[in-house]
Design a protein around this motif. Structure first.
Motif, PDB file in Angstrom:
ATOM      1  N   GLY A   1       0.834  -1.199   0.000  1.00 24.35           N
ATOM      2  CA  GLY A   1       0.000   0.000   0.000  1.00 24.35           C
ATOM      3  C   GLY A   1       0.862   1.238   0.000  1.00 24.35           C
ATOM      4  N   LEU A   2       0.253   2.330   0.460  1.00 18.43           N
ATOM      5  CA  LEU A   2       0.956   3.606   0.585  1.00 18.43           C
ATOM      6  C   LEU A   2       0.938   3.993   2.051  1.00 18.43           C
ATOM      7  CD1 LEU A   2      -0.738   5.499  -2.380  1.00 18.43           C
ATOM      8  CD2 LEU A   2       1.604   4.624  -2.338  1.00 18.43           C
ATOM      9  N   ALA A   3       2.096   4.408   2.557  1.00 20.45           N
ATOM     10  CA  ALA A   3       2.156   4.803   3.957  1.00 20.45           C
ATOM     11  C   ALA A   3       2.894   6.121   4.101  1.00 20.45           C
ATOM     12  CB  ALA A   3       2.856   3.730   4.788  1.00 20.45           C
TER      13      ALA A   3
ATOM     14  N   SER B   1       5.979  14.604   7.903  1.00 20.78           N
ATOM     15  CA  SER B   1       5.864  15.349   6.643  1.00 20.78           C
ATOM     16  C   SER B   1       4.565  14.947   5.962  1.00 20.78           C
ATOM     17  CB  SER B   1       7.046  15.027   5.714  1.00 20.78           C
ATOM     18  OG  SER B   1       6.925  13.681   5.260  1.00 20.78           O
ATOM     19  N   GLY B   2       4.107  13.728   6.277  1.00 20.21           N
ATOM     20  CA  GLY B   2       2.860  13.243   5.701  1.00 20.21           C
ATOM     21  C   GLY B   2       3.005  12.726   4.285  1.00 20.21           C
ATOM     22  N   VAL B   3       4.206  12.705   3.761  1.00 14.41           N
ATOM     23  CA  VAL B   3       4.414  12.227   2.382  1.00 14.41           C
ATOM     24  C   VAL B   3       4.185  10.710   2.337  1.00 14.41           C
ATOM     25  CG1 VAL B   3       6.166  11.869   0.593  1.00 14.41           C
ATOM     26  CG2 VAL B   3       5.991  14.094   1.759  1.00 14.41           C
ATOM     27  N   LEU B   4       3.358  10.276   1.370  1.00 14.75           N
ATOM     28  CA  LEU B   4       3.031   8.852   1.246  1.00 14.75           C
ATOM     29  C   LEU B   4       3.926   8.206   0.204  1.00 14.75           C
ATOM     30  CD1 LEU B   4      -0.614   9.852   1.348  1.00 14.75           C
ATOM     31  CD2 LEU B   4       0.157   7.956   2.769  1.00 14.75           C
ATOM     32  N   SER B   5       4.363   6.983   0.519  1.00 14.50           N
ATOM     33  CA  SER B   5       5.217   6.268  -0.427  1.00 14.50           C
ATOM     34  C   SER B   5       4.923   4.768  -0.324  1.00 14.50           C
ATOM     35  CB  SER B   5       6.690   6.555  -0.123  1.00 14.50           C
ATOM     36  OG  SER B   5       6.979   6.248   1.219  1.00 14.50           O
TER      37      SER B   5
ATOM     38  N   ASN C   1       0.032  12.301  -3.230  1.00 17.63           N
ATOM     39  CA  ASN C   1       0.639  13.409  -2.479  1.00 17.63           C
ATOM     40  C   ASN C   1       0.185  14.768  -2.993  1.00 17.63           C
ATOM     41  OD1 ASN C   1       2.230  12.025  -0.451  1.00 17.63           O
ATOM     42  ND2 ASN C   1       3.474  11.272  -2.144  1.00 17.63           N
ATOM     43  N   THR C   2       0.052  14.866  -4.292  1.00 20.27           N
ATOM     44  CA  THR C   2      -0.479  16.111  -4.864  1.00 20.27           C
ATOM     45  C   THR C   2      -1.921  16.311  -4.407  1.00 20.27           C
ATOM     46  OG1 THR C   2       0.839  15.615  -6.816  1.00 20.27           O
ATOM     47  CG2 THR C   2      -0.781  17.395  -7.010  1.00 20.27           C
ATOM     48  N   ALA C   3      -2.669  15.219  -4.370  1.00 21.96           N
ATOM     49  CA  ALA C   3      -4.061  15.312  -3.917  1.00 21.96           C
ATOM     50  C   ALA C   3      -4.121  15.823  -2.484  1.00 21.96           C
ATOM     51  CB  ALA C   3      -4.740  13.954  -4.029  1.00 21.96           C
TER      52      ALA C   3
END
Lengths: 381, 359
Positions: B11-13, B18-22, B330-332
């Motif tokens: 998934g994405l975590a 920073s809240g950035v998902l990867s 992340n843009t969303a």
């Protein structure tokens, strides 16, 4: 300022201007001379005051005043704490007396009856609220003092020898209720009784917290016990514990400044009646409520309170308010109190002791209501 | 104790504040006897996800796999599952566990259970931290799975699992669902736009209350609101004083309550579903002189969520969404922070979420 107080202030200002231009003084405004005590400015100092009242109209009852309770609102108003006072102010809206005259349309009372007059003496009598016996929520509701009555002149309250009131706003005082200790029920009593009924806080066995132990709070404890509720008094003064329990009948006492006890009480109360009128923190009180719990604010702080959202959202909790009650409900409350022998705990004072009583009230130094022995101590100089 | 059987998941975590998902590989439990396992098709992006990935509420445990507006297709059910079978369209919202025995649970209000377990970021019974729907598949106790009716498009139905129930529950509980009532909706975002649709479906007159004129046209023409009111315009507020039976306040930023209380009729209710972090100023006089109330509400119980979903199917209520690919997330989130979305991002998980390449 709240819009309903704003409306009262505007009408008071208008009437004040009108009576000035017509060169009418309080003494000459009406045909019948009356004597009382009034505050002339926001120092709040009360002193003898000659004024006048209308003739007894066909719907009116004239009441010779025996006793009048001293409500904290009287103190706020004489000091203009809420910004809408128009001096001179004759306070007093917990009035018990004897009917000395009744108008020809008056059916519910006769001369010699013992009667009460509370916080309001007028309403439009034709709106939705009035039709539902909720005169206290009528947009044209008139306070017993410091408001404009139906005839466009200013109302003066119960720190005086008599009062003339439309029969709709007069209450029958039950036989076994003493006049002196029953007087405070006319404001303090209905102010706590009405929200208990409206918000469904009368189920025996449920747990009610009463925040603040003054005029409102002590009556709330007694009425709540009569409904069969478990009652915890919530207070910042530990010294009130003993009488809260032994004298007033509360089941327990919670000191807000004791973090351990407050923590242990989290999520234990179905409802809280908050009678505190000083600005105070709601967060710890909301924490005491169970899920779906209700906090009813009755005290009138001068400034808005801080409302934390998380306790409300996470526990589906509610903050509501209430303002005295309608006339039918006030009579119901008096009859309920008579049945359960509920009266206020009072300190009887003479009229000329009123200023020192007000100073003590400002420091909450009274157990729990001053009541003026009007008939025996109010006399013109 | 034997090794706990697990299946691989990806998934994405967010790994930090920073809240950035990867991309993130993890594992989920084997399908237990009461579990429903499903392949995730879509997952809505709730504003709570943004709060949580950035640890704005101070409770986040990293890594955080967000997502609690999850829809998909059942791939496996446990031996004791009765309500679902392979191939069913299902969804999971904000809850995946509760004690089952307290007053709240027995009354169908698991959302107020003191031991509730949220879909992500909470400790589960097997001591793992729950991971949400920004992932390829989910496994969930059948008691917390919702059936998605056949006529609802899966992508646009996903946000109802949080936004929908969050507005539906208090409207029912506080009796603000009667035809002819006048309901105000404050804020026109994920919650607000769905609030308008449900209130209209209940037969209410709806006024959208917003801080800016810009949303008037879409409130009325696109969402079907009856009127629109700019809360910063004293004249508009004055003209509408004392006209509303209830107001659903979806705004999570700090904002004044006094004008909103003024808009309510006597006995009116101001329902707070947005959760500002700082306390708001509460003017007490409108509560006292007009017997008004301020109440809070948090999502809804499971039975109620199903009821909400069935009502949505009956009235064709879905969210207005912007479908995005997983690599846009992340843009969303950045756009969501600026409220730049009409009105919910939904991740096209099945088609765009890929495991990270093995290097």
């Amino acid at each position: 300022m709240h819009q309903s107080l704003e409306t009262v202030r505007e009408s008071l200002a208008q009437s004040h201007t009108q009576s000035k231009t017509m060169a009418k003084s309080p003494e000459t405004e009406h045909p019948n001379k009356v004597f009382g005590w009034a505050a002339r400015d926001k120092s709040g100092v009360l002193s003898p005051f000659n004024f006048s009242r209308r003739d007894n109209g066909e719907n009116d009852v004239t009441v010779k005043i025996l006793f009048c309770g001293v409500c904290h609102t009287d103190l706020h108003t004489i000091k203009n704490d809420w910004g809408y006072s128009y001096y001179p102010v004759v306070p007093g809206h917990e009035i018990v007396g004897i009917a000395t005259k009744v108008g020809k349309n008056v059916t519910k009372f006769k001369e010699g009856d013992r009667v009460g007059v509370g916080v309001i003496t007028g309403s439009c009598q034709s709106c939705e609220s009035c039709d539902q016996d909720l005169e206290n929520y009528c947009p044209q509701m008139a306070f017993t003092y410091n408001a404009i009555g139906a005839d466009g002149t200013k109302n003066y309250g119960g720190y005086s020898d008599n009062i003339v009131v439309d029969q709709r706003f007069v209450l029958r005082f039950p036989e076994n209720l003493p006049s002196d200790s029953g007087a405070p029920l006319l404001c303090a009593g209905i102010t706590v009784y009405s929200p208990m009924k409206y918000y469904g806080m009368t189920e025996a066995g449920k747990h009610l917290g009463v925040a603040g132990l003054g005029g409102l709070g002590h009556v709330a404890v007694k009425i709540a016990k009569a409904f069969g509720l478990k009652v915890t008094v919530i207070s910042s003064s530990p010294k009130k514990e003993e009488e809260a329990i032994t004298q007033l009948g509360a089941d327990s006492f919670l000191v807000t400044t004791d973090p351990q006890k407050m923590k242990a009480a989290i999520g234990t109360m179905d409802y809280i009646i908050d009678t505190v009128s000083a600005v105070h923190a709601l967060y710890p009180l909301l924490g005491l409520l169970k899920v779906n719990g209700k906090l009813i604010a009755l005290g009138l702080p001068e400034k808005p309170l801080e409302l934390p959202m998380f306790p409300l959202v996470l526990g589906r909790k509610m903050v509501g308010g209430s303002d005295i009650g309608g006339m039918k409900e006030t009579q119901e409350m008096l009859d309920f109190c008579a049945k359960h022998n509920i009266t206020a705990d009072i300190e009887l004072i003479k009229m000329d002791e009123i200023n020192s009583a007000m100073e003590r009230l400002a420091k909450s130094d009274v157990k729990y209501r001053f009541v003026i022995d009007v008939a025996n101590s109010l006399s013109p100089p | 104790m034997g090794k706990v059987l697990e299946k691989e998941a990806f998934g994405l975590a967010a790994k930090d504040e920073s809240g950035v998902l990867s991309p993130f590989s993890f594992s989920r439990r084997e399908t237990g006897e009461k579990d429903v396992r499903f392949k995730v098709l879509f997952c809505g992006i709730c504003h709570s996800d943004l709060h949580m990935v950035k640890n704005e509420w101070g409770s986040s445990i990293y890594p955080v796999v967000p997502g609690h507006e999850i829809v998909g297709v059942v791939t496996e059910v446990g031996a004791k599952v009765t309500k679902f079978k392979t191939g069913d369209n299902v969804g999971v919202g904000c809850l995946v566990g509760s004690c089952g025995s307290c007053d709240n649970c027995t009354e169908g209000m698991e959302n107020y259970c003191p031991k509730l377990i949220q879909t992500y970021g909470f400790k589960y019974y097997d001591d793992t931290i729950t991971c949400g729907g920004y992932s390829d598949h989910m496994v969930c106790d059948e008691g917390f799975v919702i059936r998605i009716p056949d006529n609802l498009p899966m992508d646009a139905a996903a946000p109802l699992l949080c936004a929908g129930i969050t507005v539906y529950s208090p409207m029912k509980y506080h009796g603000l669902d009667k035809p002819g009532m006048h309901i105000g909706v404050v804020g026109l975002g994920g919650l607000g736009h769905v609030g308008v649709k449900f209130a209209k479906a209940m037969g209410c007159k709806v006024t959208v209350i917003s801080t800016s004129e810009g949303k008037r046209d879409e409130a009325i023409n696109r969402l079907g609101a009856d009127t629109f009111l700019v809360s910063r315009d004293p004249k508009q507020v004055k003209d509408a004083m004392g006209t509303m039976d209830g107001i659903i306040d979806t705004v999570s930023a700090t904002h004044p309550l006094l004008p909103l209380l003024g808009l309510l009729k006597h006995k009116g209710k101001l329902v707070m579903v947005g959760a500002p972090v700082k306390p708001l100023e509460l003017p007490v006089l409108p509560l006292i002189f007009e017997r008004k109330m301020v109440v809070g509400s948090l999502i809804g119980g499971i039975k109620e969520t199903q009821e909400m979903m069935d009502m949505a199917a009956k009235h064709n209520i879905t969210a207005d969404i912007e479908l995005i690919s997983a690599d846009y997330v992340n843009t969303a989130m950045e756009r969501l922070e600026k409220a730049d979305v009409r009105y919910r991002f939904v991740i096209d998980v099945a088609n765009t979420l890929k495991p990270s390449p093995i290097l």
